[in-house]
Scaffold this motif. Structure first.
Motif, PDB file in Angstrom:
ATOM      1  N   MET A  18     135.460  44.735 104.867  1.00 47.23           N
ATOM      2  CA  MET A  18     135.958  43.375 104.636  1.00 47.23           C
ATOM      3  C   MET A  18     137.064  43.337 103.581  1.00 47.23           C
ATOM      4  SD  MET A  18     132.676  40.889 105.286  1.00 47.23           S
ATOM      5  CE  MET A  18     131.494  41.682 104.211  1.00 47.23           C
ATOM      6  N   ILE A  19     137.072  44.279 102.645  1.00 50.65           N
ATOM      7  CA  ILE A  19     138.182  44.381 101.690  1.00 50.65           C
ATOM      8  C   ILE A  19     139.429  44.855 102.437  1.00 50.65           C
ATOM      9  CG2 ILE A  19     139.080  45.734  99.752  1.00 50.65           C
ATOM     10  CD1 ILE A  19     136.207  45.587  98.557  1.00 50.65           C
ATOM     11  N   LYS A  20     139.259  45.848 103.287  1.00 48.12           N
ATOM     12  CA  LYS A  20     140.390  46.427 104.027  1.00 48.12           C
ATOM     13  C   LYS A  20     141.101  45.387 104.899  1.00 48.12           C
ATOM     14  CE  LYS A  20     141.476  50.257 107.110  1.00 48.12           C
ATOM     15  NZ  LYS A  20     140.936  51.408 107.836  1.00 48.12           N
ATOM     16  N   VAL A  21     140.340  44.501 105.528  1.00 50.80           N
ATOM     17  CA  VAL A  21     140.960  43.502 106.411  1.00 50.80           C
ATOM     18  C   VAL A  21     141.368  42.228 105.670  1.00 50.80           C
ATOM     19  CG1 VAL A  21     139.811  44.384 108.481  1.00 50.80           C
ATOM     20  CG2 VAL A  21     138.786  42.465 107.218  1.00 50.80           C
ATOM     21  N   GLY A  22     141.030  42.115 104.382  1.00 49.49           N
ATOM     22  CA  GLY A  22     141.490  40.983 103.584  1.00 49.49           C
ATOM     23  C   GLY A  22     140.526  39.826 103.435  1.00 49.49           C
ATOM     24  N   ILE A  23     139.272  40.016 103.779  1.00 45.30           N
ATOM     25  CA  ILE A  23     138.293  38.935 103.627  1.00 45.30           C
ATOM     26  C   ILE A  23     137.806  38.853 102.182  1.00 45.30           C
ATOM     27  CG2 ILE A  23     135.989  38.121 104.299  1.00 45.30           C
ATOM     28  CD1 ILE A  23     136.507  39.411 107.065  1.00 45.30           C
ATOM     29  N   LEU A  24     137.611  40.008 101.550  1.00 46.08           N
ATOM     30  CA  LEU A  24     137.090  40.074 100.185  1.00 46.08           C
ATOM     31  C   LEU A  24     138.069  40.790  99.269  1.00 46.08           C
ATOM     32  CD1 LEU A  24     133.469  41.471 100.825  1.00 46.08           C
ATOM     33  CD2 LEU A  24     134.183  39.090 100.781  1.00 46.08           C
ATOM     34  N   HIS A  25     137.875  40.604  97.965  1.00 47.97           N
ATOM     35  CA  HIS A  25     138.521  41.474  96.994  1.00 47.97           C
ATOM     36  C   HIS A  25     137.522  41.862  95.922  1.00 47.97           C
ATOM     37  CE1 HIS A  25     139.354  37.485  95.157  1.00 47.97           C
ATOM     38  NE2 HIS A  25     139.418  38.118  93.995  1.00 47.97           N
ATOM     39  N   ARG A  26     137.792  43.005  95.322  1.00 41.37           N
ATOM     40  CA  ARG A  26     136.906  43.604  94.325  1.00 41.37           C
ATOM     41  C   ARG A  26     137.519  43.388  92.939  1.00 41.37           C
ATOM     42  NH1 ARG A  26     137.071  48.571  96.134  1.00 41.37           N
ATOM     43  NH2 ARG A  26     135.118  48.505  97.236  1.00 41.37           N
ATOM     44  N   ILE A  27     136.667  43.062  91.974  1.00 40.26           N
ATOM     45  CA  ILE A  27     137.095  42.895  90.591  1.00 40.26           C
ATOM     46  C   ILE A  27     136.324  43.912  89.761  1.00 40.26           C
ATOM     47  CG2 ILE A  27     137.275  41.303  88.632  1.00 40.26           C
ATOM     48  CD1 ILE A  27     136.625  39.276  91.306  1.00 40.26           C
ATOM     49  N   VAL A  28     137.038  44.856  89.181  1.00 42.95           N
ATOM     50  CA  VAL A  28     136.412  45.878  88.365  1.00 42.95           C
ATOM     51  C   VAL A  28     136.528  45.438  86.910  1.00 42.95           C
ATOM     52  CG1 VAL A  28     136.422  48.311  87.698  1.00 42.95           C
ATOM     53  CG2 VAL A  28     137.010  47.651  90.039  1.00 42.95           C
ATOM     54  N   ILE A  29     135.387  45.211  86.271  1.00 42.54           N
ATOM     55  CA  ILE A  29     135.358  44.726  84.902  1.00 42.54           C
ATOM     56  C   ILE A  29     135.474  45.898  83.931  1.00 42.54           C
ATOM     57  CG2 ILE A  29     133.963  43.504  83.180  1.00 42.54           C
ATOM     58  CD1 ILE A  29     132.806  41.997  85.705  1.00 42.54           C
ATOM     59  N   ASP A  30     134.761  46.922  84.182  1.00 48.61           N
ATOM     60  CA  ASP A  30     134.848  48.165  83.429  1.00 48.61           C
ATOM     61  C   ASP A  30     134.432  49.257  84.406  1.00 48.61           C
ATOM     62  OD1 ASP A  30     132.030  47.996  83.545  1.00 48.61           O
ATOM     63  OD2 ASP A  30     131.933  47.054  81.583  1.00 48.61           O
ATOM     64  N   ASN A  31     134.187  50.409  83.939  1.00 43.39           N
ATOM     65  CA  ASN A  31     133.828  51.487  84.866  1.00 43.39           C
ATOM     66  C   ASN A  31     132.437  51.336  85.451  1.00 43.39           C
ATOM     67  OD1 ASN A  31     136.284  52.730  84.583  1.00 43.39           O
ATOM     68  ND2 ASN A  31     135.621  54.000  82.886  1.00 43.39           N
ATOM     69  N   ILE A  32     131.680  50.347  84.986  1.00 41.50           N
ATOM     70  CA  ILE A  32     130.299  50.176  85.433  1.00 41.50           C
ATOM     71  C   ILE A  32     130.108  48.901  86.250  1.00 41.50           C
ATOM     72  CG2 ILE A  32     127.898  49.945  84.663  1.00 41.50           C
ATOM     73  CD1 ILE A  32     128.799  51.502  82.119  1.00 41.50           C
ATOM     74  N   HIS A  33     130.711  47.802  85.815  1.00 38.85           N
ATOM     75  CA  HIS A  33     130.480  46.491  86.421  1.00 38.85           C
ATOM     76  C   HIS A  33     131.585  46.094  87.395  1.00 38.85           C
ATOM     77  CE1 HIS A  33     128.189  46.467  82.634  1.00 38.85           C
ATOM     78  NE2 HIS A  33     127.273  45.917  83.399  1.00 38.85           N
ATOM     79  N   THR A  34     131.164  45.673  88.577  1.00 37.89           N
ATOM     80  CA  THR A  34     132.077  45.243  89.623  1.00 37.89           C
ATOM     81  C   THR A  34     131.579  43.935  90.205  1.00 37.89           C
ATOM     82  OG1 THR A  34     132.560  47.553  90.183  1.00 37.89           O
ATOM     83  CG2 THR A  34     133.108  45.916  91.843  1.00 37.89           C
TER      84      THR A  34
END
Length: 137
Positions: free
Chosen positions: A57-73
């Protein structure tokens, strides 16, 4: 748009876990962690299936990921209400007090880069205290 319409628009197969992930994000209106999505999915959650579906779903543009630090997403649903789930560059705010992440769609982060560079991703994460936790309003 409902989850099934979003999947159909992006021409990816409808599956119960995909629908459940989208519905979880639609209910909360702010980015969610895997744990929060897992709780909302209940027995439908399977870690490997979750990651495969999120990646698709990220690849097709439905979702996006938010990386807060190396542990939390956190994961957020792109704006699909107008039939177009394009991810427009925007900042995110992470509150260090309540741990909530907010998409700041109104914050313009477009920037000029040197000639010859081809941007593929732009991430801006602002960290601090959100307006709900700020006692010095």
């Amino acid at each position: 748009m409902n989850a099934i319409e979003i999947l159909k628009q992006h021409k990816i197969k409808k599956s119960i876990p995909r629908v459940a992930i989208i519905q979880a994000l639609q209910k909360r209106k702010h980015p969610l962690s895997e744990t929060e999505i897992k709780e909302m999915m209940g027995n439908l959650y399977d870690r490997i299936t979750f990651y495969r579906n999120v990646q698709t779903m990220i690849k097709v543009g439905i979702l996006h990921r938010i990386v807060i630090d190396n542990i939390h997403t956190r994961y957020a649903l792109n704006n699909c209400e107008k039939g177009d789930c394009q991810h427009t560059p925007h900042a995110h705010f992470y509150c260090r007090k309540c741990n909530e992440v907010t998409c700041l769609n109104e914050v313009d982060i477009e920037t000029e880069i040197p000639k010859g560079y081809v941007p593929e991703e732009l991430e801006v994460l602002i960290q601090g205290i959100c307006n709900h936790c700020n006692t010095n309003k």
